[in-house]
Design a protein around this motif. Structure first.
Motif, PDB file in Angstrom:
ATOM      1  N   LEU A 129     -11.545  -1.667 -13.977  1.00  0.00           N
ATOM      2  CA  LEU A 129     -12.877  -2.218 -13.781  1.00  0.00           C
ATOM      3  C   LEU A 129     -12.805  -3.713 -14.064  1.00  0.00           C
ATOM      4  O   LEU A 129     -12.289  -4.132 -15.100  1.00  0.00           O
TER       5      LEU A 129
ATOM      6  N   GLU B 209     -14.802  -7.130 -14.738  1.00  0.00           N
ATOM      7  CA  GLU B 209     -16.083  -7.678 -15.161  1.00  0.00           C
ATOM      8  C   GLU B 209     -15.956  -9.186 -15.382  1.00  0.00           C
ATOM      9  O   GLU B 209     -14.883  -9.673 -15.753  1.00  0.00           O
ATOM     10  N   ILE B 210     -17.056  -9.901 -15.158  1.00  0.00           N
ATOM     11  CA  ILE B 210     -17.105 -11.335 -15.451  1.00  0.00           C
ATOM     12  C   ILE B 210     -18.308 -11.541 -16.377  1.00  0.00           C
ATOM     13  O   ILE B 210     -19.416 -11.845 -15.928  1.00  0.00           O
ATOM     14  N   PRO B 211     -18.105 -11.364 -17.681  1.00  0.00           N
ATOM     15  CA  PRO B 211     -19.237 -11.390 -18.612  1.00  0.00           C
ATOM     16  C   PRO B 211     -19.755 -12.778 -18.954  1.00  0.00           C
ATOM     17  O   PRO B 211     -20.893 -12.921 -19.404  1.00  0.00           O
TER      18      PRO B 211
ATOM     19  N   ILE C 263     -12.680 -13.347 -16.778  1.00  0.00           N
ATOM     20  CA  ILE C 263     -12.482 -12.055 -16.129  1.00  0.00           C
ATOM     21  C   ILE C 263     -11.952 -11.071 -17.170  1.00  0.00           C
ATOM     22  O   ILE C 263     -10.915 -11.308 -17.799  1.00  0.00           O
TER      23      ILE C 263
ATOM     24  N   THR D 287     -10.573   2.419 -16.876  1.00  0.00           N
ATOM     25  CA  THR D 287     -11.551   3.496 -16.939  1.00  0.00           C
ATOM     26  C   THR D 287     -10.827   4.832 -17.074  1.00  0.00           C
ATOM     27  O   THR D 287      -9.613   4.909 -16.935  1.00  0.00           O
TER      28      THR D 287
ATOM     29  N   LYS E 111      -8.912  -4.595 -24.101  1.00  0.00           N
ATOM     30  CA  LYS E 111      -9.519  -5.242 -22.951  1.00  0.00           C
ATOM     31  C   LYS E 111      -8.834  -6.589 -22.722  1.00  0.00           C
ATOM     32  O   LYS E 111      -8.880  -7.463 -23.578  1.00  0.00           O
TER      33      LYS E 111
ATOM     34  N   LEU F 230     -21.333 -12.049  -9.381  1.00  0.00           N
ATOM     35  CA  LEU F 230     -21.416 -10.749  -8.701  1.00  0.00           C
ATOM     36  C   LEU F 230     -20.457 -10.681  -7.516  1.00  0.00           C
ATOM     37  O   LEU F 230     -19.771  -9.675  -7.306  1.00  0.00           O
TER      38      LEU F 230
ATOM     39  N   LYS G 141     -16.731 -10.561  -8.693  1.00  0.00           N
ATOM     40  CA  LYS G 141     -16.439  -9.261  -9.290  1.00  0.00           C
ATOM     41  C   LYS G 141     -16.235  -8.207  -8.195  1.00  0.00           C
ATOM     42  O   LYS G 141     -15.285  -7.418  -8.242  1.00  0.00           O
ATOM     43  N   ASP G 142     -17.115  -8.202  -7.203  1.00  0.00           N
ATOM     44  CA  ASP G 142     -16.969  -7.266  -6.080  1.00  0.00           C
ATOM     45  C   ASP G 142     -15.700  -7.558  -5.288  1.00  0.00           C
ATOM     46  O   ASP G 142     -15.037  -6.632  -4.799  1.00  0.00           O
TER      47      ASP G 142
ATOM     48  N   THR H 111     -12.714  -6.084  -7.072  1.00  0.00           N
ATOM     49  CA  THR H 111     -12.773  -4.623  -6.965  1.00  0.00           C
ATOM     50  C   THR H 111     -12.312  -4.161  -5.591  1.00  0.00           C
ATOM     51  O   THR H 111     -11.550  -3.191  -5.467  1.00  0.00           O
TER      52      THR H 111
END
Length: 348
Positions: A107, A109-111, A128, A133, A140, A189, A192-193, A196
């Protein structure tokens, strides 16, 4: 275990559960189990399958099905004692089996982001975070990359995988207003997509260019610290690199060996023999089937001195070293120490 036995097992399980449901009772432990072969038959068939698979697969073959063979082997060895379990224990066992066989995926993520600047301009750095999962991930791994890094990755991947990436969307470059909060939020967003979607393409996620996007800057910095004697900083970097490689290269774990060996060198020079030994044994376990690897002999030589120093078994390591030296044709691999190999990495 043969495929016929597996098919019979699965079909028998389904029929028994269905019959039990119609009669309003739970299937008993004895009724669920198939007519399993004897222990000797288990051992013989499992070893034969494992040997055939080992002989037919290369070290980094993505189609080697090694993981599936290990799962099958575990099912064979464990089924012989199922009749000793209570119904509750059997339910818990199959629940655990189902959980362990759940495929592990990543997974992205870009928090968070931060504004940085160089001599010419300001830019956004995206943090990043990569999470495995399928189970709790306490390690992490995270890195920072700017939009231009993503752009370079996209351009390089299109050279090799243009057809496979025809449906992958990449956020367009914007020259004015690219530091506004609204645009940064949209880019988070989109990027991140993007990662993925890339990871979902098998040939892309296993490519060298995809892996280098996540680790190359850190690897180069880490070896620079080793050459400069900054072992504390080098350890921090390579611990992060190994964590990233464990997540990104399960198809070819041998890629972790240089990073693990760099950690051995750093811990040894920091007089942390126990940790150096731990990292070295992890690297040796990967190299068991790759005794011709350039790191194998220097690593064994280092591990012998480490084991002697901290009171571990060094005799078996010496035996392994002598055996591999007798088979060696190219003696050049014996001319470098582990530290010398680490210092020579990433030098043009």
């Amino acid at each position: 275990m043969t495929s016929i036995w597996k098919d019979n097992y699965t079909e028998g399980l389904k029929m028994d559960v269905h019959k039990s449901n119609r009669m309003g009772r739970k299937p008993s432990v004895k009724s669920v189990l198939p007519n399993s072969p004897t222990r000797a038959e288990h051992s013989g068939s499992t070893n034969s399958d494992a040997e055939q698979e080992q002989a037919s697969s290369g070290p980094c073959n993505p189609e080697d099905n090694l993981e599936e063979a290990q799962l099958v082997q575990g099912s064979v060895s464990s089924s012989s004692h199922h009749y000793l379990m209570t119904t509750r224990e059997l339910q818990l066992y199959w629940l655990k089996e189902k959980h362990e066989r759940k495929p592990v995926k990543l997974l992205f993520e870009i928090p968070s982001t931060r504004i940085a600047e160089d001599f010419l301009s300001k830019f956004v750095l995206y943090q990043i975070v990569i999470i495995s999962t399928g189970s709790f991930d306490e390690n992490k791994a995270f890195i920072e990359r700017r939009y231009s890094d993503f752009e370079t990755l996209h351009r390089d991947l299109l050279k090799d995988f243009k057809g496979e990436m025809e449906d992958v969307l990449f956020p367009k470059k914007i020259l004015i207003g690219n530091l506004t909060t609204e645009l940064i939020s949209k880019r988070i967003l989109a990027l991140k997509d993007y990662l993925t979607e890339l990871y979902m393409i098998s040939c892309v996620r296993k490519s060298k260019k995809f892996l280098e996007f996540f680790i190359k800057p850190e690897v180069e910095e880490g070896y620079g610290c080793v050459r400069g004697g900054k072992y504390g900083r080098a350890m921090e970097i390579f611990q992060q690199v190994v964590c990233l490689q464990e997540k990104l290269t399960p198809h070819c774990p041998i890629l972790m060996v240089p990073s693990l060996c760099a950690l051995v060198v750093c811990h040894k020079d920091q007089d942390n023999g126990e940790k150096a030994y731990e990292m070295g044994m992890k690297a040796l376990s990967i190299l068991e089937r790759h005794t011709g690897h350039r790191y194998y002999i220097p690593l064994l030589d280092t591990m012998i001195s480490l084991a002697y120093r901290i009171g571990k078994d060094f005799v078996s390591l010496q035996d392994r070293l002598q055996k591999v030296k007798k088979r060696m044709v190219d003696t050049e691999k014996m001319n470098f120490t582990l530290k010398e190999l680490a210092v020579r990495e990433c030098v043009d």
